[in-house]
Design a protein around this motif. Structure first.
Motif, PDB file in Angstrom:
ATOM      1  N   GLY A  57       0.941  -1.160   0.400  1.00 37.96           N
ATOM      2  CA  GLY A  57      -0.282   0.347   0.106  1.00 37.96           C
ATOM      3  C   GLY A  57       0.949   1.546   0.227  1.00 37.96           C
ATOM      4  O   GLY A  57       1.811   1.129   0.827  1.00 37.96           O
ATOM      5  N   GLN A  58       0.518   2.180  -1.119  1.00 38.39           N
ATOM      6  CA  GLN A  58       1.801   3.001  -1.521  1.00 38.39           C
ATOM      7  C   GLN A  58       0.809   4.457  -0.737  1.00 38.39           C
ATOM      8  O   GLN A  58      -0.276   4.629  -1.553  1.00 38.39           O
ATOM      9  CB  GLN A  58       2.444   2.860  -2.289  1.00 38.39           C
ATOM     10  CG  GLN A  58       3.749   2.049  -2.302  1.00 38.39           C
ATOM     11  CD  GLN A  58       4.092   2.208  -3.333  1.00 38.39           C
ATOM     12  OE1 GLN A  58       3.953   2.173  -4.377  1.00 38.39           O
ATOM     13  NE2 GLN A  58       4.986   1.175  -3.504  1.00 38.39           N
ATOM     14  N   GLY A  63       6.569  14.858  -4.843  1.00 42.02           N
ATOM     15  CA  GLY A  63       7.593  14.128  -6.122  1.00 42.02           C
ATOM     16  C   GLY A  63       6.515  14.011  -7.196  1.00 42.02           C
ATOM     17  O   GLY A  63       4.622  13.739  -7.346  1.00 42.02           O
ATOM     18  N   ARG A  64       7.031  13.344  -8.816  1.00 38.31           N
ATOM     19  CA  ARG A  64       6.047  12.447  -9.844  1.00 38.31           C
ATOM     20  C   ARG A  64       6.887  11.780  -9.579  1.00 38.31           C
ATOM     21  O   ARG A  64       8.174  11.776 -10.011  1.00 38.31           O
ATOM     22  CB  ARG A  64       5.923  13.463 -11.182  1.00 38.31           C
ATOM     23  CG  ARG A  64       5.093  14.521 -10.828  1.00 38.31           C
ATOM     24  CD  ARG A  64       4.381  15.585 -11.594  1.00 38.31           C
ATOM     25  NE  ARG A  64       5.963  16.011 -12.008  1.00 38.31           N
ATOM     26  CZ  ARG A  64       6.559  16.626 -13.512  1.00 38.31           C
ATOM     27  NH1 ARG A  64       6.120  15.917 -13.925  1.00 38.31           N
ATOM     28  NH2 ARG A  64       7.204  17.373 -13.438  1.00 38.31           N
ATOM     29  N   ALA A  65       6.097  11.116 -10.631  1.00 38.42           N
ATOM     30  CA  ALA A  65       7.066   9.524 -11.442  1.00 38.42           C
ATOM     31  C   ALA A  65       5.776   8.562 -11.853  1.00 38.42           C
ATOM     32  O   ALA A  65       4.856   8.867 -11.993  1.00 38.42           O
ATOM     33  CB  ALA A  65       7.312   8.557 -10.030  1.00 38.42           C
ATOM     34  N   ALA A  78       2.003  13.535  -5.776  1.00 37.70           N
ATOM     35  CA  ALA A  78       2.024  14.014  -4.567  1.00 37.70           C
ATOM     36  C   ALA A  78       0.333  13.831  -3.989  1.00 37.70           C
ATOM     37  O   ALA A  78      -0.344  14.961  -4.822  1.00 37.70           O
ATOM     38  CB  ALA A  78       2.448  14.933  -3.417  1.00 37.70           C
ATOM     39  N   GLY A  79       0.146  13.424  -2.834  1.00 38.04           N
ATOM     40  CA  GLY A  79      -1.683  12.693  -2.576  1.00 38.04           C
ATOM     41  C   GLY A  79      -1.808  11.482  -3.539  1.00 38.04           C
ATOM     42  O   GLY A  79      -3.090  11.150  -2.750  1.00 38.04           O
ATOM     43  N   GLU A 101       8.538  11.005  -3.829  1.00 33.90           N
ATOM     44  CA  GLU A 101       8.908  10.505  -1.976  1.00 33.90           C
ATOM     45  C   GLU A 101       8.023   9.725  -1.410  1.00 33.90           C
ATOM     46  O   GLU A 101       6.497  10.317  -2.031  1.00 33.90           O
ATOM     47  CB  GLU A 101       9.422  11.790  -0.935  1.00 33.90           C
ATOM     48  CG  GLU A 101      10.469  12.026  -0.743  1.00 33.90           C
ATOM     49  CD  GLU A 101      10.823  13.038  -0.142  1.00 33.90           C
ATOM     50  OE1 GLU A 101      10.298  12.617   1.165  1.00 33.90           O
ATOM     51  OE2 GLU A 101      11.126  13.969  -0.032  1.00 33.90           O
ATOM     52  N   PHE A 102       7.806   7.910  -1.030  1.00 31.52           N
ATOM     53  CA  PHE A 102       5.917   7.683  -0.533  1.00 31.52           C
ATOM     54  C   PHE A 102       6.553   7.396   0.283  1.00 31.52           C
ATOM     55  O   PHE A 102       7.601   6.350   0.766  1.00 31.52           O
ATOM     56  CB  PHE A 102       5.989   7.115  -1.615  1.00 31.52           C
ATOM     57  CG  PHE A 102       6.978   5.942  -2.779  1.00 31.52           C
ATOM     58  CD1 PHE A 102       6.381   4.380  -2.264  1.00 31.52           C
ATOM     59  CD2 PHE A 102       7.457   6.337  -3.222  1.00 31.52           C
ATOM     60  CE1 PHE A 102       7.227   3.567  -2.533  1.00 31.52           C
ATOM     61  CE2 PHE A 102       8.686   4.784  -3.843  1.00 31.52           C
ATOM     62  CZ  PHE A 102       8.103   4.218  -3.460  1.00 31.52           C
TER      63      PHE A 102
END
Length: 120
Positions: A57-58, A63-65, A78-79, A101-102
């Motif tokens: 579960g993340q 940031g973005r990926a 993010a979010g 980041e997660f």
């Protein structure tokens, strides 16, 4: 009950990844059932296509990926939150010029990471 300050937990390099580090915020030393980990991937970084024996579960903090999930490619930021079933091939590629980041919650169970493709 235990309170652990994130600044007291070191970041460790993620084997097989590019410019990625992991911080175990809650591990088996604190919880018999689950772990909470924080991942930080620098711009240009990521993780190659791989599988795990446990589900994830993340929750994306910053940031973005682009994440490959099986046959699907999704962009997250993010979010966003996501669920990765056990044994589903997945990879991460950081987008943009800020770190990705997660938080990642996994069960404390036997896990084996199998890299399927080296590039991230």
């Amino acid at each position: 009950m235990t309170v652990r300050r994130s600044g007291e937990v070191g970041l460790e390099e993620v084997a097989g990844a590019t410019s990625a580090a992991r911080q175990v915020l809650v591990g088996p030393d604190l919880s018999p059932h689950f772990a909470i980990r924080r991942f930080v991937m620098e711009p240009g970084g990521g993780m190659p296509l791989h599988t795990n024996e446990v589900e994830h579960g993340q929750y994306v903090l910053a940031g973005r990926a682009t994440i490959v999930l099986g046959d699907e490619e999704v962009r997250v930021q993010a979010g966003d939150s996501l669920h990765i079933p056990a044994r589903l091939p997945h990879s991460y590629t950081v987008e943009g010029d800020e770190p990705f980041e997660f938080l990642c919650v996994v069960p404390n169970a036997e896990d084996e990471v199998r890299v399927l493709r080296k590039e991230s």
